[in-house]
Design a protein around this motif. Structure first.
Motif, mmCIF file in Angstrom:
data_model
loop_
_atom_site.group_PDB
_atom_site.id
_atom_site.type_symbol
_atom_site.label_atom_id
_atom_site.label_comp_id
_atom_site.label_asym_id
_atom_site.label_seq_id
_atom_site.Cartn_x
_atom_site.Cartn_y
_atom_site.Cartn_z
ATOM 1 N N VAL A 76 0.832 -1.200 0.000
ATOM 2 C CA VAL A 76 0.000 0.000 0.000
ATOM 3 C C VAL A 76 0.865 1.248 0.000
ATOM 4 C CG1 VAL A 76 -1.676 1.341 1.336
ATOM 5 C CG2 VAL A 76 -1.940 -1.131 1.133
ATOM 6 N N SER A 77 1.869 1.279 0.858
ATOM 7 C CA SER A 77 2.745 2.450 0.965
ATOM 8 C C SER A 77 3.469 2.726 -0.353
ATOM 9 C CB SER A 77 3.757 2.222 2.087
ATOM 10 O OG SER A 77 4.583 3.352 2.235
ATOM 11 N N ALA A 78 3.970 1.655 -0.985
ATOM 12 C CA ALA A 78 4.705 1.829 -2.243
ATOM 13 C C ALA A 78 3.797 2.329 -3.355
ATOM 14 C CB ALA A 78 5.350 0.501 -2.638
ATOM 15 N N GLN A 79 2.587 1.783 -3.453
ATOM 16 C CA GLN A 79 1.677 2.186 -4.530
ATOM 17 C C GLN A 79 1.168 3.609 -4.331
ATOM 18 O OE1 GLN A 79 1.049 0.577 -7.402
ATOM 19 N NE2 GLN A 79 2.625 -0.860 -6.680
ATOM 20 N N VAL A 80 0.916 3.996 -3.095
ATOM 21 C CA VAL A 80 0.494 5.380 -2.842
ATOM 22 C C VAL A 80 1.629 6.339 -3.162
ATOM 23 C CG1 VAL A 80 -0.178 7.022 -1.045
ATOM 24 C CG2 VAL A 80 -1.266 4.772 -1.148
ATOM 25 N N ALA A 81 2.860 5.947 -2.843
ATOM 26 C CA ALA A 81 4.016 6.794 -3.169
ATOM 27 C C ALA A 81 4.155 6.969 -4.681
ATOM 28 C CB ALA A 81 5.291 6.188 -2.579
ATOM 29 N N LEU A 82 3.934 5.889 -5.432
ATOM 30 C CA LEU A 82 3.973 5.986 -6.897
ATOM 31 C C LEU A 82 2.887 6.920 -7.417
ATOM 32 C CD1 LEU A 82 4.624 2.254 -7.916
ATOM 33 C CD2 LEU A 82 6.198 4.196 -8.194
ATOM 34 N N LEU A 83 1.695 6.834 -6.832
ATOM 35 C CA LEU A 83 0.600 7.710 -7.241
ATOM 36 C C LEU A 83 0.943 9.162 -6.952
ATOM 37 C CD1 LEU A 83 -2.316 8.061 -8.289
ATOM 38 C CD2 LEU A 83 -3.099 7.690 -5.937
ATOM 39 N N LEU B 9 1.251 12.157 -9.722
ATOM 40 C CA LEU B 9 0.407 13.348 -9.649
ATOM 41 C C LEU B 9 1.205 14.602 -9.308
ATOM 42 C CD1 LEU B 9 -2.652 11.869 -7.691
ATOM 43 C CD2 LEU B 9 -2.535 12.383 -10.140
ATOM 44 N N GLY B 10 2.361 14.414 -8.730
ATOM 45 C CA GLY B 10 3.155 15.557 -8.291
ATOM 46 C C GLY B 10 2.579 16.246 -7.074
ATOM 47 N N VAL B 11 1.826 15.481 -6.274
ATOM 48 C CA VAL B 11 1.160 16.024 -5.083
ATOM 49 C C VAL B 11 1.365 15.064 -3.922
ATOM 50 C CG1 VAL B 11 -1.063 16.632 -4.039
ATOM 51 C CG2 VAL B 11 -0.606 17.232 -6.420
ATOM 52 N N THR B 12 1.747 15.616 -2.786
ATOM 53 C CA THR B 12 1.829 14.806 -1.575
ATOM 54 C C THR B 12 0.435 14.730 -0.962
ATOM 55 O OG1 THR B 12 4.118 15.478 -1.150
ATOM 56 C CG2 THR B 12 2.879 14.576 0.716
ATOM 57 N N LEU B 13 -0.106 13.513 -0.889
ATOM 58 C CA LEU B 13 -1.469 13.348 -0.392
ATOM 59 C C LEU B 13 -1.521 13.263 1.133
ATOM 60 C CD1 LEU B 13 -2.701 10.634 -2.940
ATOM 61 C CD2 LEU B 13 -3.072 13.112 -3.036
ATOM 62 N N PHE B 14 -0.472 12.660 1.733
ATOM 63 C CA PHE B 14 -0.502 12.401 3.164
ATOM 64 C C PHE B 14 0.789 12.834 3.838
ATOM 65 C CE2 PHE B 14 -2.781 8.911 0.965
ATOM 66 C CZ PHE B 14 -4.069 9.199 1.384
ATOM 67 N N HIS B 15 0.655 13.340 5.055
ATOM 68 C CA HIS B 15 1.795 13.555 5.936
ATOM 69 C C HIS B 15 1.901 12.347 6.842
ATOM 70 C CE1 HIS B 15 2.969 17.486 4.730
ATOM 71 N NE2 HIS B 15 1.882 18.091 5.170
ATOM 72 N N ARG B 16 3.049 11.696 6.862
ATOM 73 C CA ARG B 16 3.275 10.574 7.764
ATOM 74 C C ARG B 16 3.889 11.116 9.049
ATOM 75 N NH1 ARG B 16 3.161 10.185 2.043
ATOM 76 N NH2 ARG B 16 3.097 7.996 1.376
ATOM 77 N N THR B 17 3.189 10.982 10.157
ATOM 78 C CA THR B 17 3.667 11.464 11.439
ATOM 79 C C THR B 17 3.649 10.327 12.454
ATOM 80 O OG1 THR B 17 1.523 12.095 12.369
ATOM 81 C CG2 THR B 17 2.585 13.684 10.912
ATOM 82 N N SER B 18 4.247 10.569 13.606
ATOM 83 C CA SER B 18 4.260 9.546 14.666
ATOM 84 C C SER B 18 2.861 9.283 15.199
ATOM 85 C CB SER B 18 5.173 9.998 15.805
ATOM 86 O OG SER B 18 4.739 11.239 16.332
ATOM 87 N N ARG B 19 1.950 10.239 14.996
ATOM 88 C CA ARG B 19 0.578 10.081 15.482
ATOM 89 C C ARG B 19 -0.355 9.461 14.447
ATOM 90 N NH1 ARG B 19 -0.658 15.740 18.777
ATOM 91 N NH2 ARG B 19 1.005 15.488 20.335
ATOM 92 N N GLY B 20 0.175 9.211 13.264
ATOM 93 C CA GLY B 20 -0.674 8.629 12.236
ATOM 94 C C GLY B 20 -0.577 9.387 10.927
ATOM 95 N N ILE B 21 -1.633 9.347 10.160
ATOM 96 C CA ILE B 21 -1.666 9.936 8.828
ATOM 97 C C ILE B 21 -2.558 11.170 8.817
ATOM 98 C CG2 ILE B 21 -2.285 9.529 6.403
ATOM 99 C CD1 ILE B 21 0.148 7.963 7.421
ATOM 100 N N GLN B 22 -2.069 12.220 8.213
ATOM 101 C CA GLN B 22 -2.868 13.426 8.015
ATOM 102 C C GLN B 22 -2.937 13.727 6.524
ATOM 103 O OE1 GLN B 22 -0.989 16.483 10.365
ATOM 104 N NE2 GLN B 22 -2.188 15.968 12.180
#
Length: 298
Positions: free
Chosen positions: A32-39, A43-56
């Motif tokens: 999942v992580s690899a495919q979302v990173a490819l997407l 797209l040239g857009v960061t969809l999610f911030h990965r933080t210690s508290r989870g995903i934003q």
């Protein structure tokens, strides 16, 4: 852009977790992580911030994910149309129901569709009427059997299967057991057993008492009607529940409440825009056959 990448990104957005999304999709977390990173790279857009508290979800990701949701919905419609033309019923239909609904015709309808269309993935989720209707409105469920005192949630199509009455239910040896009816005000003299807020039954009780100009005390607040009946059977109080042919038989005494507002309805709700899939329509038709229609409200 691959379809599975869109599905993975939407699952992460819904679950707010790559691990939870992977569990939901039955794939590895690394996949999942690899495919979302490819997407994101495409797209040239960061969809999610990965933080210690989870995903934003990022500010830039919000509009992109909304467009991806629309695209996924349109793709599902394409498959639904193709299946309908081929006379097939496939995919997933998410059904909701009020918790504790033990009405055989409802399950007969689900079995009919399940047996007739083995390629269809049926799911069932129980909850309070308020939450289940919200899930239907938001597209997390396709249809549901719920209860309401006056009308279902605005914006949902519906029909009523049963008109029910709000009644007082007591043990056979309760002082009220031989009475046929009571005014709602007399409930104030007894410990009331009722369901939690958000359930159709609790909403009906609150609405009835408010219409009568009375407070709505609840001494025993429970999740399921079976729990309320068990407490009433042991003389712990007076259960305030609906009474209809959907209820299982018991030896408890049912006492009518003398109020024109002591009413509730059990029925089916769904979204009619966009047009329900062929599979959803098949379940709606089975429900009509097995549980019936008292009146329409679309």
């Amino acid at each position: 852009m691959e379809v599975h990448q869109v599905r993975y990104a939407l699952a992460v957005a819904e679950q707010r977790s790559f691990t939870a999304a992977a569990n939901l999709l039955h794939v590895s977390q690394s996949g999942v992580s690899a495919q979302v990173a490819l997407l994101e790279r495409e797209l040239g857009v960061t969809l999610f911030h990965r933080t210690s508290r989870g995903i934003q979800i990022t500010p830039a990701g919000e509009p992109v994910l909304e467009q991806l949701r629309r695209a996924a919905t349109e793709l599902e419609q394409v498959h639904a149309v193709a299946d309908e033309l081929n006379g097939l019923l496939r995919g997933t239909v998410a059904v909701g129901a009020v918790a504790g609904l033990a009405w055989p015709p409802f399950f007969d309808a689900l079995q009919l569709v399940h047996d007739a269309h083995p390629g269809l993935d049926l799911t069932l989720r129980e909850g309070t009427s308020a939450l289940v209707q919200e899930d239907v409105a938001e597209g997390r469920l396709d249809l549901a059997v719920v209860s309401w005192p006056r009308q279902p949630r605005a914006g949902l199509a519906s029909w009523i299967a049963l008109n029910e009455r709000v009644t007082a239910i007591v043990a056979p040896d309760h002082p009220w057991a031989q009475r046929t009816d009571i005014p709602p005000a007399e409930l104030l003299d007894q410990p009331v057993i009722c369901l939690t807020p958000g359930t159709g039954m609790r909403t009906a009780y609150d609405a009835m008492m408010a219409a009568e100009g009375l407070p709505t005390p609840v001494a025993w607040e429970v999740t399921l009607p079976t729990t309320a009946r068990a407490l009433a059977a042991r003389g712990m109080g007076v259960a305030v529940l609906t009474s209809s042919r959907a209820d299982p038989p018991t030896d408890l005494a049912h006492i009518a409440l003398l109020s024109t507002h002591a009413a509730s309805a059990l029925g089916v709700v769904w979204r009619d825009r966009p047009r329900p899939s062929a599979a959803t329509r098949a379940i709606l038709a089975a429900l009509r056959t097995h549980i019936g229609v008292t009146t329409e409200d679309t």
